[in-house]
Design a protein around this motif. Structure first.
Motif, PDB file in Angstrom:
ATOM      1  N   ARG A   1       1.106  -0.992   0.426  1.00 13.33           N
ATOM      2  CA  ARG A   1       0.200   0.084   0.003  1.00 13.33           C
ATOM      3  C   ARG A   1       0.838   0.788   0.336  1.00 13.33           C
ATOM      4  NH1 ARG A   1      -3.165   3.229  -1.322  1.00 13.33           N
ATOM      5  NH2 ARG A   1      -5.331   3.451  -0.233  1.00 13.33           N
ATOM      6  N   GLY A   2       0.870   1.608  -0.691  1.00 20.21           N
ATOM      7  CA  GLY A   2       1.813   3.256  -1.301  1.00 20.21           C
ATOM      8  C   GLY A   2       3.023   2.597  -1.549  1.00 20.21           C
ATOM      9  N   LYS A   3       3.849   3.348   0.055  1.00 21.84           N
ATOM     10  CA  LYS A   3       5.258   2.482  -0.085  1.00 21.84           C
ATOM     11  C   LYS A   3       5.552   1.590   0.735  1.00 21.84           C
ATOM     12  CE  LYS A   3       6.875   7.052  -1.760  1.00 21.84           C
ATOM     13  NZ  LYS A   3       7.888   8.206  -0.716  1.00 21.84           N
ATOM     14  N   TYR A   4       4.846   0.682   1.787  1.00 24.70           N
ATOM     15  CA  TYR A   4       4.223  -0.065   2.920  1.00 24.70           C
ATOM     16  C   TYR A   4       4.448  -1.364   2.055  1.00 24.70           C
ATOM     17  CZ  TYR A   4       3.265   4.473   5.900  1.00 24.70           C
ATOM     18  OH  TYR A   4       3.721   5.137   6.709  1.00 24.70           O
ATOM     19  N   ILE A   5       5.252  -2.263   2.158  1.00 23.88           N
ATOM     20  CA  ILE A   5       5.113  -3.697   1.736  1.00 23.88           C
ATOM     21  C   ILE A   5       4.257  -4.262   3.422  1.00 23.88           C
ATOM     22  CG2 ILE A   5       6.365  -5.361   1.840  1.00 23.88           C
ATOM     23  CD1 ILE A   5       8.122  -4.651   0.991  1.00 23.88           C
TER      24      ILE A   5
ATOM     25  N   GLY B   1      -6.410  -7.865   9.799  1.00 25.92           N
ATOM     26  CA  GLY B   1      -7.413  -7.117  10.315  1.00 25.92           C
ATOM     27  C   GLY B   1      -7.330  -5.864  10.273  1.00 25.92           C
ATOM     28  N   GLU B   2      -5.909  -5.233  10.891  1.00 22.78           N
ATOM     29  CA  GLU B   2      -6.657  -3.592  11.357  1.00 22.78           C
ATOM     30  C   GLU B   2      -4.782  -3.219  10.207  1.00 22.78           C
ATOM     31  OE1 GLU B   2      -5.381  -3.674  15.163  1.00 22.78           O
ATOM     32  OE2 GLU B   2      -7.119  -4.460  15.957  1.00 22.78           O
ATOM     33  N   GLU B   3      -4.374  -3.293   9.807  1.00 17.02           N
ATOM     34  CA  GLU B   3      -3.289  -3.351   9.039  1.00 17.02           C
ATOM     35  C   GLU B   3      -3.341  -1.731   8.365  1.00 17.02           C
ATOM     36  OE1 GLU B   3      -4.478  -6.799   7.036  1.00 17.02           O
ATOM     37  OE2 GLU B   3      -4.682  -6.169   9.131  1.00 17.02           O
ATOM     38  N   TYR B   4      -4.644  -1.919   7.804  1.00 13.58           N
ATOM     39  CA  TYR B   4      -4.300  -0.627   6.435  1.00 13.58           C
ATOM     40  C   TYR B   4      -5.827   0.223   7.457  1.00 13.58           C
ATOM     41  CZ  TYR B   4      -4.100  -4.230   3.158  1.00 13.58           C
ATOM     42  OH  TYR B   4      -3.166  -5.503   2.520  1.00 13.58           O
ATOM     43  N   SER B   5      -5.879   0.358   8.740  1.00 16.10           N
ATOM     44  CA  SER B   5      -6.109   1.239   9.301  1.00 16.10           C
ATOM     45  C   SER B   5      -5.396   1.636  10.169  1.00 16.10           C
ATOM     46  CB  SER B   5      -7.123   0.858  10.722  1.00 16.10           C
ATOM     47  OG  SER B   5      -6.820   0.019  11.138  1.00 16.10           O
ATOM     48  N   MET B   6      -3.628   1.429  10.488  1.00 23.08           N
ATOM     49  CA  MET B   6      -3.039   1.841  11.005  1.00 23.08           C
ATOM     50  C   MET B   6      -2.494   3.430  10.479  1.00 23.08           C
ATOM     51  SD  MET B   6       0.395  -0.463  10.324  1.00 23.08           S
ATOM     52  CE  MET B   6       1.499   0.959  10.706  1.00 23.08           C
ATOM     53  N   THR B   7      -2.180   4.036  11.663  1.00 25.19           N
ATOM     54  CA  THR B   7      -1.109   5.697  10.941  1.00 25.19           C
ATOM     55  C   THR B   7      -0.199   5.524   9.600  1.00 25.19           C
ATOM     56  OG1 THR B   7      -2.124   6.020  13.237  1.00 25.19           O
ATOM     57  CG2 THR B   7      -0.126   7.992  11.831  1.00 25.19           C
ATOM     58  N   GLY B   8      -0.250   6.411   8.782  1.00 25.05           N
ATOM     59  CA  GLY B   8       0.137   5.765   7.554  1.00 25.05           C
ATOM     60  C   GLY B   8       0.243   5.759   7.169  1.00 25.05           C
ATOM     61  N   ILE B   9      -1.156   4.177   6.582  1.00 26.49           N
ATOM     62  CA  ILE B   9      -1.215   3.652   5.943  1.00 26.49           C
ATOM     63  C   ILE B   9      -3.247   3.986   5.691  1.00 26.49           C
ATOM     64  CG2 ILE B   9      -2.443   1.235   5.074  1.00 26.49           C
ATOM     65  CD1 ILE B   9      -0.255   0.335   5.774  1.00 26.49           C
ATOM     66  N   ARG B  10      -3.447   4.582   6.495  1.00 29.57           N
ATOM     67  CA  ARG B  10      -5.101   4.799   6.578  1.00 29.57           C
ATOM     68  C   ARG B  10      -5.445   6.146   5.681  1.00 29.57           C
ATOM     69  NH1 ARG B  10      -6.513   8.527  10.995  1.00 29.57           N
ATOM     70  NH2 ARG B  10      -5.231   8.432  12.171  1.00 29.57           N
ATOM     71  N   LEU B  11      -3.944   7.054   6.339  1.00 27.47           N
ATOM     72  CA  LEU B  11      -4.595   8.710   5.369  1.00 27.47           C
ATOM     73  C   LEU B  11      -3.897   8.453   4.338  1.00 27.47           C
ATOM     74  CD1 LEU B  11      -3.574  10.823   8.009  1.00 27.47           C
ATOM     75  CD2 LEU B  11      -5.663  10.209   7.390  1.00 27.47           C
ATOM     76  N   LEU B  12      -3.752   7.543   2.996  1.00 30.37           N
ATOM     77  CA  LEU B  12      -3.684   7.600   1.862  1.00 30.37           C
ATOM     78  C   LEU B  12      -3.944   7.752   0.704  1.00 30.37           C
ATOM     79  CD1 LEU B  12      -0.598   3.958   2.627  1.00 30.37           C
ATOM     80  CD2 LEU B  12      -0.213   6.859   2.283  1.00 30.37           C
ATOM     81  N   GLY B  13      -3.651   8.588  -0.062  1.00 32.23           N
ATOM     82  CA  GLY B  13      -4.536   8.368  -1.741  1.00 32.23           C
ATOM     83  C   GLY B  13      -4.622   7.269  -2.575  1.00 32.23           C
TER      84      GLY B  13
ATOM     85  N   ASP C   1       3.398  14.471  -0.901  1.00 30.38           N
ATOM     86  CA  ASP C   1       2.604  13.961   0.285  1.00 30.38           C
ATOM     87  C   ASP C   1       1.734  12.767   0.939  1.00 30.38           C
ATOM     88  OD1 ASP C   1      -0.063  14.897   0.048  1.00 30.38           O
ATOM     89  OD2 ASP C   1      -0.030  16.390   1.024  1.00 30.38           O
ATOM     90  N   GLN C   2       1.999  12.443  -0.200  1.00 26.12           N
ATOM     91  CA  GLN C   2       0.648  11.051  -0.401  1.00 26.12           C
ATOM     92  C   GLN C   2      -0.612  10.694  -0.100  1.00 26.12           C
ATOM     93  OE1 GLN C   2       3.163   8.061  -0.776  1.00 26.12           O
ATOM     94  NE2 GLN C   2       4.246  10.075  -1.632  1.00 26.12           N
ATOM     95  N   LYS C   3      -1.532  11.676   0.123  1.00 25.10           N
ATOM     96  CA  LYS C   3      -2.792  12.234   0.232  1.00 25.10           C
ATOM     97  C   LYS C   3      -3.406  12.533  -1.126  1.00 25.10           C
ATOM     98  CE  LYS C   3      -2.244  13.867   4.736  1.00 25.10           C
ATOM     99  NZ  LYS C   3      -2.554  15.193   6.005  1.00 25.10           N
ATOM    100  N   ILE C   4      -2.464  12.580  -2.178  1.00 27.89           N
ATOM    101  CA  ILE C   4      -3.564  13.010  -3.498  1.00 27.89           C
ATOM    102  C   ILE C   4      -3.687  11.722  -3.901  1.00 27.89           C
ATOM    103  CG2 ILE C   4      -4.215  14.016  -5.203  1.00 27.89           C
ATOM    104  CD1 ILE C   4      -4.211  16.205  -2.779  1.00 27.89           C
ATOM    105  N   VAL C   5      -2.372  11.021  -4.561  1.00 31.09           N
ATOM    106  CA  VAL C   5      -1.946  10.402  -4.501  1.00 31.09           C
ATOM    107  C   VAL C   5      -1.376   9.220  -4.047  1.00 31.09           C
ATOM    108  CG1 VAL C   5      -0.849  10.981  -7.045  1.00 31.09           C
ATOM    109  CG2 VAL C   5      -1.768   8.555  -6.997  1.00 31.09           C
TER     110      VAL C   5
END
Length: 279
Positions: free
Chosen positions: A58-62, A123-135, A165-169
């Motif tokens: 997700r974005g730059k996260y593995i 199940g909580e991985e995509y709601s953690m800080t950093g990932i959940r705000l990604l575009g 800033d990763q929030k648009i895309v």
């Protein structure tokens, strides 16, 4: 810094090398690599006996998926994974070692120690800080052009730092923002809300194409970056402006210039990418 194409290449490499492997034990040699509420001692215990069931990005996260847990890994500047037989001596800057039941190690190396790993319940991985705000991911399916245009209309901010800033895309970093803006003929200091609909359409297409092409090429190797298979990416041979200061533009022959934008080295063609609006 590894950007989306490099991270996606690492994900593919890990999937090829260690999908289905079971963790026998874990060694952590630099505790600060382990982030979040689960500290390194518990991190090591919780992963014993866990099987790697899948990988995502997700974005730059593995994201590593196990039966009960998800491990979110951010490589930051120079983090990388290597797979070695357990008998092979550790290299310098090895900070986390996952000992696998088949006699191999999955090793995390990081010269600057900026990378982070966070273990969370599955199940909580995509709601953690950093990932959940990604575009959205920069694909035709996820990245809607109309939404992109309407969002930029509300942003009185230079287009390059906005895209970073990763929030648009999600997933764009310094290299690929420069490349996408060049492809779309947009100056990095243009105000986002000054872009016309056709320009946004060109930029939308350029972002998808540049990142897609880079993923196919295995990413871009700058200095020492390699993927999880120990291979260098090949996209650097296709770069049009990044790292090309003083070299003639491939479209018009004007020397490429380099300036600082949001403290980042920024490459552009002063003829093809005119700064027609500063607001």
């Amino acid at each position: 810094m590894p950007e989306l194409p490099e991270v996606e290449t690492v994900r593919k490499g890990l999937e090829k090398l260690v999908l289905g492997a079971t963790i026998k034990s874990v060694d952590v040699y630099w505790d600060r690599i382990i982030a979040g509420s689960i500290e390194s001692t518990e991190f090591k215990q919780l992963l014993i006996g866990e099987k790697i069931t899948g990988f995502d990005r997700r974005g730059k996260y593995i994201v590593f998926h196990f039966k009960n847990w998800a491990l979110v890994s951010h490589l930051r500047m120079e983090g990388k994974y290597e797979v070695e037989e357990s008998t092979v001596p550790l290299k310098k800057h090895t900070h986390v070692v996952f000992h696998l039941a088949d006699g191999r190690d999955l090793r995390y190396l990081d010269v600057r120690k900026f990378g982070r790993m966070t273990l969370v319940p599955l199940g909580e991985e995509y709601s953690m800080t950093g990932i959940r705000l990604l575009g959205p991911e920069p694909t035709k399916e996820a990245f809607d052009e109309t939404t992109f245009f309407n969002t930029l209309l509300t942003k009185k901010r230079a287009i390059k730092p906005l895209l970073l800033d990763q929030k648009i895309v999600a997933g764009l970093g310094n290299i690929y923002v420069d490349e996408a803006l060049f492809a779309a003929k947009i100056h990095p200091l243009r105000m986002a809300n000054s872009l016309k609909k056709q320009e946004v359409s060109q930029l939308h297409e350029a972002i998808i194409k540049v990142l897609g092409d880079a993923v196919e090429a295995g990413g871009t190797t700058i200095r020492t970056y390699q993927n999880a298979l120990g291979e260098a990416g090949k996209f650097q041979v296709k770069l049009s402006v990044y790292g090309k200061k003083g070299i003639p533009c491939i479209r018009c022959g004007t020397p490429i210039e380099k300036i600082k934008v949001a403290q980042r080295g920024t490459h552009f063609c002063p003829h093809c990418q005119l700064l027609t609006s500063v607001q």
